[in-house]
Write a protein that holds these residues in place. Structure first.
Motif, PDB file in Angstrom:
ATOM      1  N   VAL A   1      10.138  -7.744   2.613  1.00 21.41           N
ATOM      2  CA  VAL A   1       9.396  -6.497   2.431  1.00 21.41           C
ATOM      3  C   VAL A   1       8.353  -6.379   3.533  1.00 21.41           C
ATOM      4  CG1 VAL A   1       8.005  -5.119   0.838  1.00 21.41           C
ATOM      5  CG2 VAL A   1       9.674  -6.734  -0.067  1.00 21.41           C
ATOM      6  N   TYR A   2       8.304  -5.217   4.178  1.00 17.91           N
ATOM      7  CA  TYR A   2       7.291  -4.944   5.200  1.00 17.91           C
ATOM      8  C   TYR A   2       6.502  -3.726   4.747  1.00 17.91           C
ATOM      9  CZ  TYR A   2       5.209  -4.439   9.872  1.00 17.91           C
ATOM     10  OH  TYR A   2       4.335  -4.362  10.927  1.00 17.91           O
ATOM     11  N   VAL A   3       5.293  -3.959   4.251  1.00 15.00           N
ATOM     12  CA  VAL A   3       4.441  -2.877   3.753  1.00 15.00           C
ATOM     13  C   VAL A   3       3.605  -2.346   4.908  1.00 15.00           C
ATOM     14  CG1 VAL A   3       2.652  -2.229   2.106  1.00 15.00           C
ATOM     15  CG2 VAL A   3       4.351  -3.951   1.475  1.00 15.00           C
ATOM     16  N   THR A   4       3.735  -1.059   5.178  1.00 16.83           N
ATOM     17  CA  THR A   4       2.996  -0.434   6.286  1.00 16.83           C
ATOM     18  C   THR A   4       1.905   0.507   5.814  1.00 16.83           C
ATOM     19  OG1 THR A   4       4.668   1.325   6.393  1.00 16.83           O
ATOM     20  CG2 THR A   4       4.968  -0.582   7.847  1.00 16.83           C
ATOM     21  N   HIS A   5       1.885   0.822   4.516  1.00 17.84           N
ATOM     22  CA  HIS A   5       0.899   1.787   4.019  1.00 17.84           C
ATOM     23  C   HIS A   5       0.735   1.601   2.516  1.00 17.84           C
ATOM     24  CE1 HIS A   5      -0.724   5.710   2.689  1.00 17.84           C
ATOM     25  NE2 HIS A   5      -1.267   5.749   3.888  1.00 17.84           N
ATOM     26  N   GLY A   6      -0.472   1.806   2.033  1.00 17.22           N
ATOM     27  CA  GLY A   6      -0.720   1.787   0.603  1.00 17.22           C
ATOM     28  C   GLY A   6      -1.511   0.576   0.153  1.00 17.22           C
ATOM     29  N   ARG A   7      -1.719   0.518  -1.143  1.00 14.92           N
ATOM     30  CA  ARG A   7      -2.478  -0.573  -1.748  1.00 14.92           C
ATOM     31  C   ARG A   7      -1.682  -1.139  -2.920  1.00 14.92           C
ATOM     32  NH1 ARG A   7      -8.236   1.659  -3.369  1.00 14.92           N
ATOM     33  NH2 ARG A   7      -8.364  -0.497  -4.147  1.00 14.92           N
ATOM     34  N   ALA A   8      -1.800  -2.429  -3.119  1.00 13.64           N
ATOM     35  CA  ALA A   8      -1.123  -3.075  -4.240  1.00 13.64           C
ATOM     36  C   ALA A   8      -1.500  -4.552  -4.242  1.00 13.64           C
ATOM     37  CB  ALA A   8       0.392  -2.924  -4.145  1.00 13.64           C
ATOM     38  N   SER A   9      -1.074  -5.215  -5.285  1.00 12.12           N
ATOM     39  CA  SER A   9      -1.117  -6.668  -5.339  1.00 12.12           C
ATOM     40  C   SER A   9       0.315  -7.119  -5.601  1.00 12.12           C
ATOM     41  CB  SER A   9      -2.045  -7.139  -6.455  1.00 12.12           C
ATOM     42  OG  SER A   9      -2.086  -8.548  -6.522  1.00 12.12           O
ATOM     43  N   HIS A  10       0.836  -7.969  -4.730  1.00 10.86           N
ATOM     44  CA  HIS A  10       2.196  -8.466  -4.882  1.00 10.86           C
ATOM     45  C   HIS A  10       2.117  -9.840  -5.535  1.00 10.86           C
ATOM     46  CE1 HIS A  10       6.415  -9.110  -2.895  1.00 10.86           C
ATOM     47  NE2 HIS A  10       6.462  -8.936  -4.199  1.00 10.86           N
ATOM     48  N   VAL A  11       2.587  -9.927  -6.770  1.00 11.00           N
ATOM     49  CA  VAL A  11       2.503 -11.171  -7.523  1.00 11.00           C
ATOM     50  C   VAL A  11       3.836 -11.900  -7.394  1.00 11.00           C
ATOM     51  CG1 VAL A  11       2.017 -12.217  -9.761  1.00 11.00           C
ATOM     52  CG2 VAL A  11       0.931 -10.042  -9.136  1.00 11.00           C
ATOM     53  N   ILE A  12       3.805 -13.058  -6.747  1.00 13.11           N
ATOM     54  CA  ILE A  12       5.001 -13.875  -6.553  1.00 13.11           C
ATOM     55  C   ILE A  12       4.790 -15.188  -7.296  1.00 13.11           C
ATOM     56  CG2 ILE A  12       6.569 -14.942  -4.895  1.00 13.11           C
ATOM     57  CD1 ILE A  12       5.599 -12.965  -2.808  1.00 13.11           C
ATOM     58  N   ASP A  13       5.644 -15.423  -8.305  1.00 14.37           N
ATOM     59  CA  ASP A  13       5.443 -16.524  -9.235  1.00 14.37           C
ATOM     60  C   ASP A  13       4.038 -16.399  -9.833  1.00 14.37           C
ATOM     61  OD1 ASP A  13       7.972 -17.635  -9.360  1.00 14.37           O
ATOM     62  OD2 ASP A  13       7.684 -18.783  -7.534  1.00 14.37           O
ATOM     63  N   LEU A  14       3.150 -17.337  -9.627  1.00 17.58           N
ATOM     64  CA  LEU A  14       1.847 -17.276 -10.276  1.00 17.58           C
ATOM     65  C   LEU A  14       0.729 -16.894  -9.311  1.00 17.58           C
ATOM     66  CD1 LEU A  14       2.225 -20.525 -12.406  1.00 17.58           C
ATOM     67  CD2 LEU A  14       2.744 -18.177 -13.081  1.00 17.58           C
TER      68      LEU A  14
END
Length: 326
Positions: free
Chosen positions: A71-84
């Motif tokens: 995944v290549y995020v170029t815009h926006g806001r988020a939290s990417h939760v991978i495992d813990l």
């Protein structure tokens, strides 16, 4: 009289992401997504924007894949939760999710960029790229500068155009683009722990590394968690003795220890991301009884399963039977 209009070219169906239960059992278990090719001779590969890949590319519920996702995020806001681990997104930002890892997006707002999906069999002829993807797990990446960010975006745009174009020869071209993308990923600024260095390049070590990588890939399959080393050796096609020799040479630790780590990680995933009871989790992880699982978990983690769940912020309604009840 105007000439007849030529027929429209056939619409090429793209591989689709499909959800299925992780294993036979309670419906609250973590879902697992497959990458389904539309035809037997099509490549198990997809690339495009978040919108083109579909709503599951922004899934806000914990799930896992049977395929690799870049995944290549170029815009926006988020939290990417991978495992813990929660990774605050700071565009441009790269993520690699490997088969078996549990992930989801939190607090997303106007998330844009590119998503690349490929099944493990897509990389059978490029074992070095498969190994690079495998080593990239447990971390995220940020381009070192604007020039590298531009190269990554360009490669993804070219790969997307080639993917849309179709044709029998596109598999080789897409693998070439993926190789260039992985080269850029490994040159980016990593976040998270450094991967283990590959062993020295000798014929024996290359063979050991291939066995160890396949062993670790099998450890990520939830249906196999808790199986003894002989079950993994049988799946790989080697003897238990060969497995016990190869894995320490490549990883510095034993198959039994890696199986124990995988069991602990899967227990943490199920405690933090599902409402399964401790008894159900113990059964899923092939423990003889819940009490033995609780002793194992406390020894490995330093906390009881119930306390780990509560400390992880899992909501518990006290009007319901306690989650630790067997």
């Amino acid at each position: 009289m105007s000439p007849p209009r030529p027929p429209d070219p056939p619409t090429r169906r793209a591989p689709s992401v499909r959800s299925r239960p992780a294993a036979a059992g309670p419906p609250s278990a973590l879902p697992r997504h497959d990458l389904a090719a539309p035809a037997p001779d099509d490549v198990p590969f997809a690339v495009g924007t978040f919108d083109e890949i579909g709503p599951l590319s922004r899934a806000d519920f914990p799930h896992r894949h049977t395929f690799y996702e870049l995944v290549y995020v170029t815009h926006g806001r988020a939290s990417h939760v991978i495992d813990l681990d929660a990774h605050p997104v700071r565009p441009p930002h790269l993520f690699v999710v490997t088969p078996g890892q549990v992930h989801h997006w939190q607090d997303q707002r106007d998330l844009r960029g590119h998503v690349l999906l490929c099944a493990a069999e897509f990389l059978l002829t490029f074992p070095a790229d498969r190994a690079a993807l495998h080593r990239s797990r447990h971390r995220s990446w940020r381009p070192r500068d604007a020039a590298q960010a531009g190269r990554i975006a360009t490669l993804l745009c070219w790969a997307t155009a080639e993917y849309r174009r179709g044709g029998p020869e596109r598999g080789g071209t897409l693998r070439a683009y993926l190789h260039l993308l992985l080269t850029e990923v490994l040159r980016s600024r990593p976040t998270g722990p450094a991967p283990d260095p590959p062993p020295e390049t000798t014929t024996r070590n290359r063979r050991a590394a291939a066995i160890a990588r396949r062993f670790e890939e099998l450890l990520a399959e939830p249906d196999l968690v808790g199986e003894p080393p002989r079950a993994y050796a049988r799946r790989i096609g080697v003897s238990v003795r060969h497995l016990n020799d190869a894995v320490p040479l490549a990883t510095g630790t034993t198959p039994a220890r890696l199986i124990r780590r995988a069991r602990v990680l899967e227990a943490k995933r199920l405690l933090a991301r599902t409402d399964l009871t401790v008894a159900a989790i113990a059964d899923r992880l092939r423990f003889a009884d819940p009490a033995y699982f609780c002793r194992f978990f406390r020894r490995e983690v330093g906390d009881s399963p119930g306390a780990f769940r509560r400390h992880g912020g899992k909501h518990h309604d006290h009007a319901l039977p306690h989650i630790d009840a067997p």
